[in-house]
Design a protein around this motif. Structure first.
Motif, PDB file in Angstrom:
ATOM      1  N   GLU A  31       0.866  -1.176   0.000  1.00  0.00           N
ATOM      2  CA  GLU A  31       0.000   0.000   0.000  1.00  0.00           C
ATOM      3  C   GLU A  31       0.901   1.224   0.000  1.00  0.00           C
ATOM      4  O   GLU A  31       2.110   1.100   0.205  1.00  0.00           O
ATOM      5  CB  GLU A  31      -0.891  -0.026   1.247  1.00  0.00           C
ATOM      6  N   PRO A  32       0.349   2.428  -0.234  1.00  0.00           N
ATOM      7  CA  PRO A  32       1.197   3.620  -0.166  1.00  0.00           C
ATOM      8  C   PRO A  32       1.891   3.676   1.191  1.00  0.00           C
ATOM      9  O   PRO A  32       1.320   3.290   2.215  1.00  0.00           O
ATOM     10  CB  PRO A  32       0.204   4.772  -0.324  1.00  0.00           C
ATOM     11  N   LEU A  33       3.126   4.165   1.190  1.00  0.00           N
ATOM     12  CA  LEU A  33       3.849   4.262   2.448  1.00  0.00           C
ATOM     13  C   LEU A  33       4.894   5.358   2.404  1.00  0.00           C
ATOM     14  O   LEU A  33       5.336   5.785   1.348  1.00  0.00           O
ATOM     15  CB  LEU A  33       4.500   2.917   2.810  1.00  0.00           C
ATOM     16  N   TYR A  34       5.221   5.828   3.600  1.00  0.00           N
ATOM     17  CA  TYR A  34       6.316   6.780   3.772  1.00  0.00           C
ATOM     18  C   TYR A  34       7.573   5.996   4.114  1.00  0.00           C
ATOM     19  O   TYR A  34       7.512   4.991   4.812  1.00  0.00           O
ATOM     20  CB  TYR A  34       6.036   7.734   4.935  1.00  0.00           C
ATOM     21  N   VAL A  35       8.707   6.464   3.635  1.00  0.00           N
ATOM     22  CA  VAL A  35      10.001   5.923   4.045  1.00  0.00           C
ATOM     23  C   VAL A  35      10.798   7.105   4.569  1.00  0.00           C
ATOM     24  O   VAL A  35      10.942   8.121   3.882  1.00  0.00           O
ATOM     25  CB  VAL A  35      10.747   5.254   2.868  1.00  0.00           C
ATOM     26  N   ARG A  36      11.286   6.981   5.797  1.00  0.00           N
ATOM     27  CA  ARG A  36      12.041   8.060   6.437  1.00  0.00           C
ATOM     28  C   ARG A  36      13.423   7.552   6.821  1.00  0.00           C
ATOM     29  O   ARG A  36      13.571   6.465   7.365  1.00  0.00           O
ATOM     30  CB  ARG A  36      11.323   8.552   7.684  1.00  0.00           C
ATOM     31  N   ASN A  37      14.437   8.353   6.539  1.00  0.00           N
ATOM     32  CA  ASN A  37      15.806   8.028   6.913  1.00  0.00           C
ATOM     33  C   ASN A  37      16.086   8.587   8.308  1.00  0.00           C
ATOM     34  O   ASN A  37      16.227   9.789   8.481  1.00  0.00           O
ATOM     35  CB  ASN A  37      16.793   8.616   5.901  1.00  0.00           C
ATOM     36  N   LEU A  61      17.792   9.203   0.180  1.00  0.00           N
ATOM     37  CA  LEU A  61      17.245  10.045   1.235  1.00  0.00           C
ATOM     38  C   LEU A  61      18.382  10.535   2.117  1.00  0.00           C
ATOM     39  O   LEU A  61      19.135   9.730   2.664  1.00  0.00           O
ATOM     40  CB  LEU A  61      16.255   9.266   2.096  1.00  0.00           C
ATOM     41  N   SER A  62      18.497  11.834   2.264  1.00  0.00           N
ATOM     42  CA  SER A  62      19.456  12.404   3.206  1.00  0.00           C
ATOM     43  C   SER A  62      18.953  12.153   4.619  1.00  0.00           C
ATOM     44  O   SER A  62      17.774  11.837   4.813  1.00  0.00           O
ATOM     45  CB  SER A  62      19.611  13.908   2.963  1.00  0.00           C
ATOM     46  N   PRO A  63      19.806  12.309   5.623  1.00  0.00           N
ATOM     47  CA  PRO A  63      19.340  12.133   7.005  1.00  0.00           C
ATOM     48  C   PRO A  63      18.111  12.999   7.289  1.00  0.00           C
ATOM     49  O   PRO A  63      18.053  14.163   6.883  1.00  0.00           O
ATOM     50  CB  PRO A  63      20.534  12.569   7.835  1.00  0.00           C
ATOM     51  N   ASN A  64      17.128  12.416   7.926  1.00  0.00           N
ATOM     52  CA  ASN A  64      15.855  13.039   8.305  1.00  0.00           C
ATOM     53  C   ASN A  64      14.905  13.283   7.144  1.00  0.00           C
ATOM     54  O   ASN A  64      13.818  13.801   7.343  1.00  0.00           O
ATOM     55  CB  ASN A  64      16.072  14.331   9.084  1.00  0.00           C
ATOM     56  N   ASP A  65      15.279  12.918   5.920  1.00  0.00           N
ATOM     57  CA  ASP A  65      14.379  13.068   4.777  1.00  0.00           C
ATOM     58  C   ASP A  65      13.341  11.957   4.776  1.00  0.00           C
ATOM     59  O   ASP A  65      13.558  10.873   5.303  1.00  0.00           O
ATOM     60  CB  ASP A  65      15.141  13.010   3.459  1.00  0.00           C
ATOM     61  N   CYS A  66      12.213  12.253   4.142  1.00  0.00           N
ATOM     62  CA  CYS A  66      11.106  11.315   4.052  1.00  0.00           C
ATOM     63  C   CYS A  66      10.513  11.417   2.650  1.00  0.00           C
ATOM     64  O   CYS A  66      10.549  12.477   2.036  1.00  0.00           O
ATOM     65  CB  CYS A  66      10.054  11.677   5.094  1.00  0.00           C
ATOM     66  N   MET A  67      10.001  10.299   2.130  1.00  0.00           N
ATOM     67  CA  MET A  67       9.298  10.323   0.846  1.00  0.00           C
ATOM     68  C   MET A  67       8.038   9.485   0.964  1.00  0.00           C
ATOM     69  O   MET A  67       7.973   8.564   1.778  1.00  0.00           O
ATOM     70  CB  MET A  67      10.181   9.803  -0.285  1.00  0.00           C
ATOM     71  N   LEU A  68       7.049   9.843   0.178  1.00  0.00           N
ATOM     72  CA  LEU A  68       5.801   9.094   0.104  1.00  0.00           C
ATOM     73  C   LEU A  68       5.790   8.401  -1.249  1.00  0.00           C
ATOM     74  O   LEU A  68       5.975   9.050  -2.285  1.00  0.00           O
ATOM     75  CB  LEU A  68       4.595  10.017   0.243  1.00  0.00           C
ATOM     76  N   MET A  80       5.463  12.130  -3.004  1.00  0.00           N
ATOM     77  CA  MET A  80       6.131  13.259  -2.364  1.00  0.00           C
ATOM     78  C   MET A  80       7.623  13.018  -2.493  1.00  0.00           C
ATOM     79  O   MET A  80       8.152  12.023  -2.008  1.00  0.00           O
ATOM     80  CB  MET A  80       5.755  13.357  -0.882  1.00  0.00           C
ATOM     81  N   GLN A  81       8.299  13.910  -3.217  1.00  0.00           N
ATOM     82  CA  GLN A  81       9.736  13.784  -3.408  1.00  0.00           C
ATOM     83  C   GLN A  81      10.450  13.795  -2.057  1.00  0.00           C
ATOM     84  O   GLN A  81       9.928  14.337  -1.077  1.00  0.00           O
ATOM     85  CB  GLN A  81      10.254  14.946  -4.261  1.00  0.00           C
ATOM     86  N   PRO A  82      11.658  13.198  -1.987  1.00  0.00           N
ATOM     87  CA  PRO A  82      12.401  13.226  -0.724  1.00  0.00           C
ATOM     88  C   PRO A  82      12.534  14.642  -0.173  1.00  0.00           C
ATOM     89  O   PRO A  82      12.956  15.549  -0.867  1.00  0.00           O
ATOM     90  CB  PRO A  82      13.769  12.653  -1.118  1.00  0.00           C
ATOM     91  N   THR A  83      12.103  14.807   1.054  1.00  0.00           N
ATOM     92  CA  THR A  83      12.115  16.107   1.713  1.00  0.00           C
ATOM     93  C   THR A  83      12.163  15.908   3.218  1.00  0.00           C
ATOM     94  O   THR A  83      11.847  14.838   3.712  1.00  0.00           O
ATOM     95  CB  THR A  83      10.857  16.924   1.341  1.00  0.00           C
TER      96      THR A  83
END
Length: 94
Positions: A31-37, A61-68, A80-83
């Motif tokens: 399913e859709p998911l977020y991935v966070r570093n 993903l840089s440290p503390n970045d997240c993408m959807l 959602m681009q890595p941010t």
């Protein structure tokens, strides 16, 4: 590798620490998911064999970045681009 599964807006958020690479689950069963570093180094996120992330082989993903990301067919699509806009405080279970 430490993976903490939490939620943001009802969607799973995989917070990953202690590694520099992570392979996503297969699209077909996801399913859709977020991935966070959550680590101190760049995290390279790769799809399962034969799949892509926005037609590419990986996303960084840089440290503390997240993408959807969203599974569409047999590939992952970045919604959602890595941010770094998804703060730790926004993730439930933290």
């Amino acid at each position: 590798m430490a993976i903490s599964t939490n939620y943001h807006n009802g969607m799973p958020c995989y917070a990953i620490s202690g590694v520099t690479s992570y392979e996503l689950p297969a699209c077909e069963a996801s399913e859709p998911l977020y991935v966070r570093n959550d680590g101190p180094d760049i995290l390279v996120v790769s799809p399962a064999s034969g799949q892509t992330i926005d037609s590419g082989a990986s996303a960084s993903l840089s440290p503390n970045d997240c993408m959807l990301i969203n599974p569409i067919g047999t590939d992952w699509v970045l919604i959602m681009q890595p941010t770094d806009t998804l703060a730790i405080s926004q993730i439930q279970g933290r």
